[in-house]
Design a protein around this motif. Sequence first.
Motif, PDB file in Angstrom:
ATOM      1  N   ALA A  31       0.827  -1.208   0.000  1.00  0.00           N
ATOM      2  CA  ALA A  31       0.000   0.000   0.000  1.00  0.00           C
ATOM      3  C   ALA A  31       0.860   1.256   0.000  1.00  0.00           C
ATOM      4  CB  ALA A  31      -0.929  -0.001   1.213  1.00  0.00           C
ATOM      5  N   LEU A  32       1.933   1.242   0.781  1.00  0.00           N
ATOM      6  CA  LEU A  32       2.845   2.387   0.842  1.00  0.00           C
ATOM      7  C   LEU A  32       3.400   2.715  -0.540  1.00  0.00           C
ATOM      8  CD1 LEU A  32       4.500   4.387   2.656  1.00  0.00           C
ATOM      9  CD2 LEU A  32       6.241   2.602   2.780  1.00  0.00           C
ATOM     10  N   HIS A  33       3.772   1.699  -1.293  1.00  0.00           N
ATOM     11  CA  HIS A  33       4.328   1.909  -2.627  1.00  0.00           C
ATOM     12  C   HIS A  33       3.261   2.430  -3.590  1.00  0.00           C
ATOM     13  CE1 HIS A  33       6.768  -1.047  -0.522  1.00  0.00           C
ATOM     14  NE2 HIS A  33       7.782  -0.711  -1.288  1.00  0.00           N
ATOM     15  N   ALA A  34       2.080   1.815  -3.541  1.00  0.00           N
ATOM     16  CA  ALA A  34       1.011   2.200  -4.460  1.00  0.00           C
ATOM     17  C   ALA A  34       0.622   3.660  -4.299  1.00  0.00           C
ATOM     18  CB  ALA A  34      -0.207   1.307  -4.242  1.00  0.00           C
ATOM     19  N   HIS A  35       0.696   4.165  -3.086  1.00  0.00           N
ATOM     20  CA  HIS A  35       0.279   5.538  -2.822  1.00  0.00           C
ATOM     21  C   HIS A  35       1.404   6.548  -3.006  1.00  0.00           C
ATOM     22  CE1 HIS A  35      -2.776   3.498   0.083  1.00  0.00           C
ATOM     23  NE2 HIS A  35      -3.127   3.375  -1.177  1.00  0.00           N
ATOM     24  N   ASN A  36       2.612   6.048  -3.294  1.00  0.00           N
ATOM     25  CA  ASN A  36       3.765   6.944  -3.373  1.00  0.00           C
ATOM     26  C   ASN A  36       4.585   6.736  -4.645  1.00  0.00           C
ATOM     27  OD1 ASN A  36       4.162   8.537  -0.615  1.00  0.00           O
ATOM     28  ND2 ASN A  36       3.366   6.515  -0.108  1.00  0.00           N
ATOM     29  N   GLY A  37       3.891   6.530  -5.746  1.00  0.00           N
ATOM     30  CA  GLY A  37       4.551   6.537  -7.038  1.00  0.00           C
ATOM     31  C   GLY A  37       5.091   5.218  -7.531  1.00  0.00           C
ATOM     32  N   GLU A  38       4.767   4.112  -6.875  1.00  0.00           N
ATOM     33  CA  GLU A  38       5.236   2.794  -7.313  1.00  0.00           C
ATOM     34  C   GLU A  38       4.085   1.795  -7.296  1.00  0.00           C
ATOM     35  OE1 GLU A  38       8.810   1.169  -5.597  1.00  0.00           O
ATOM     36  OE2 GLU A  38       9.623   3.156  -5.199  1.00  0.00           O
ATOM     37  N   SER A  39       3.029   2.068  -8.060  1.00  0.00           N
ATOM     38  CA  SER A  39       1.837   1.225  -7.979  1.00  0.00           C
ATOM     39  C   SER A  39       2.083  -0.178  -8.523  1.00  0.00           C
ATOM     40  CB  SER A  39       0.668   1.878  -8.719  1.00  0.00           C
ATOM     41  OG  SER A  39       0.914   1.952 -10.106  1.00  0.00           O
ATOM     42  N   THR A  40       2.932  -0.317  -9.538  1.00  0.00           N
ATOM     43  CA  THR A  40       3.214  -1.653 -10.065  1.00  0.00           C
ATOM     44  C   THR A  40       3.882  -2.517  -9.003  1.00  0.00           C
ATOM     45  OG1 THR A  40       3.440  -0.811 -12.329  1.00  0.00           O
ATOM     46  CG2 THR A  40       4.432  -2.952 -11.847  1.00  0.00           C
ATOM     47  N   LYS A  41       4.857  -1.959  -8.324  1.00  0.00           N
ATOM     48  CA  LYS A  41       5.525  -2.687  -7.251  1.00  0.00           C
ATOM     49  C   LYS A  41       4.564  -2.947  -6.105  1.00  0.00           C
ATOM     50  CE  LYS A  41       9.869  -2.937  -4.798  1.00  0.00           C
ATOM     51  NZ  LYS A  41      11.235  -2.365  -4.696  1.00  0.00           N
ATOM     52  N   GLY A  42       3.710  -1.973  -5.815  1.00  0.00           N
ATOM     53  CA  GLY A  42       2.740  -2.142  -4.739  1.00  0.00           C
ATOM     54  C   GLY A  42       1.811  -3.312  -4.986  1.00  0.00           C
ATOM     55  N   ARG A  43       1.389  -3.483  -6.217  1.00  0.00           N
ATOM     56  CA  ARG A  43       0.504  -4.596  -6.545  1.00  0.00           C
ATOM     57  C   ARG A  43       1.253  -5.924  -6.500  1.00  0.00           C
ATOM     58  NH1 ARG A  43      -4.292  -2.668  -8.450  1.00  0.00           N
ATOM     59  NH2 ARG A  43      -4.885  -4.648  -9.398  1.00  0.00           N
ATOM     60  N   ALA A  44       2.507  -5.907  -6.923  1.00  0.00           N
ATOM     61  CA  ALA A  44       3.311  -7.135  -6.873  1.00  0.00           C
ATOM     62  C   ALA A  44       3.523  -7.590  -5.431  1.00  0.00           C
ATOM     63  CB  ALA A  44       4.649  -6.907  -7.560  1.00  0.00           C
ATOM     64  N   LEU A  45       3.772  -6.635  -4.530  1.00  0.00           N
ATOM     65  CA  LEU A  45       3.957  -6.973  -3.118  1.00  0.00           C
ATOM     66  C   LEU A  45       2.669  -7.522  -2.521  1.00  0.00           C
ATOM     67  CD1 LEU A  45       6.133  -3.943  -1.947  1.00  0.00           C
ATOM     68  CD2 LEU A  45       6.860  -6.339  -2.063  1.00  0.00           C
ATOM     69  N   ALA A  46       1.529  -6.965  -2.916  1.00  0.00           N
ATOM     70  CA  ALA A  46       0.243  -7.468  -2.412  1.00  0.00           C
ATOM     71  C   ALA A  46       0.008  -8.904  -2.865  1.00  0.00           C
ATOM     72  CB  ALA A  46      -0.894  -6.561  -2.879  1.00  0.00           C
ATOM     73  N   ARG A  47       0.302  -9.180  -4.135  1.00  0.00           N
ATOM     74  CA  ARG A  47       0.134 -10.551  -4.630  1.00  0.00           C
ATOM     75  C   ARG A  47       1.060 -11.522  -3.900  1.00  0.00           C
ATOM     76  NH1 ARG A  47      -0.720  -7.733  -9.608  1.00  0.00           N
ATOM     77  NH2 ARG A  47       1.518  -7.742 -10.059  1.00  0.00           N
ATOM     78  N   ARG A  48       2.300 -11.073  -3.650  1.00  0.00           N
ATOM     79  CA  ARG A  48       3.253 -11.931  -2.947  1.00  0.00           C
ATOM     80  C   ARG A  48       2.769 -12.225  -1.533  1.00  0.00           C
ATOM     81  NH1 ARG A  48       9.042  -9.420  -2.472  1.00  0.00           N
ATOM     82  NH2 ARG A  48       8.751  -9.405  -4.737  1.00  0.00           N
TER      83      ARG A  48
END
Length: 376
Positions: A194-211
């Motif tokens: 969530a931190l990544h998705a809200h701060n300019g790294e939404s692709t990484k944020g979604r990958a971390l959520a899936r992991r």
Amino acid sequence: MTGVFDPEELSRCISCGFCLPACPTYAATGDEASSPRGRINLMRALETGRLDADDPTLLEQSSACLGCRACEPVCPAGVPYGSLLEQWRDHQWRGRHRPPLARLLTIVASLPPVVRAMGWGRFVLPAGRGIDKATRPATPGTPKQPAQPTPPAGTGASLMLGCFERAMFPNVSRAARTLLPGLKVPDDQGCCGALHAHNGESTKGRALARRLGERLPGRIVTTSGGCAAHLADVIGRDRVAELSEVVDVSALPERRVAGRRVRVTLQDSCHLRNGLGVWREPREILSAVADFVETPGANECCGAAGTHSLLRPIESRRILDRKLDAIEAGGADVVVAVNPGCLRQLRTGLRRRKSRVRAVHLAEFLTKPDGGARTR
């Protein structure tokens, strides 16, 4: 067209203005550019090339938005503003335009060993309740599906510890495990993204959520409203539950202080309320065990807004001060939060004022005889 935004999502706004009264930054400034409608017009200007990414108004407004998503429930056109904001920051916050602190925090949260180390020695469960080794589900997260009936607590569900929450507020996870002793607590958890998705790294944020969805078996119970909304968006609503959706208070005693029921109010988590539609549940729980007081504006952002309170502290504090005025005027003993960022924001502000009102997480409130209140 620059290809920054999803064209279908960007086209939904009909400029009706229903979002303006719901927007805290528009209420504070009266500036059209600081409203959801104004920001979407800026997004369209960026998308069509009428404004360059270095335009100062674009830079300011992509940062000034709280990302609270209060505009979404009131929008008749169903504009997914939160998604558009993530796309905007993905593009706007590249390279030198990325706030250094946001960059640092996302780097830290990207490293699972560091995340686990932040809570090492602090999240100590009662005897016989050690942290479980992860049992990975057979399949990864699936697309959104209708929410399923809540299973009994502990039937294959896992507790998400959170990244910064486990370091700042370890008692929250302990309290959640006390309330739901059947929860599994796998030890190889990382950040939900969530931190990544809200701060300019939404692709990484979604990958971390899936992991994370692959590492935590069964339904994931979280004590963070922001994490719950992000996880549900990525791995499916049926896989995610916020604490207030699964706690059974029927066997819990009243919270009492000085011979009376504790007076308690609630500060909503913006993403939990506006993203997942969860706001009745915590109120029903609190009303069952204490005297609940509804604070005017409890549905409005407290100014924490993820990293906003760190990146724009002056504006954040202005929002918080109005919030604390309303809380103190209501005569509550305790204000309950359902998100760690909100808890930090409220607790810091109340301590600064030397207020008699205590800020506690819902899980802690339900496991303390006095709900964490100070005796008058």
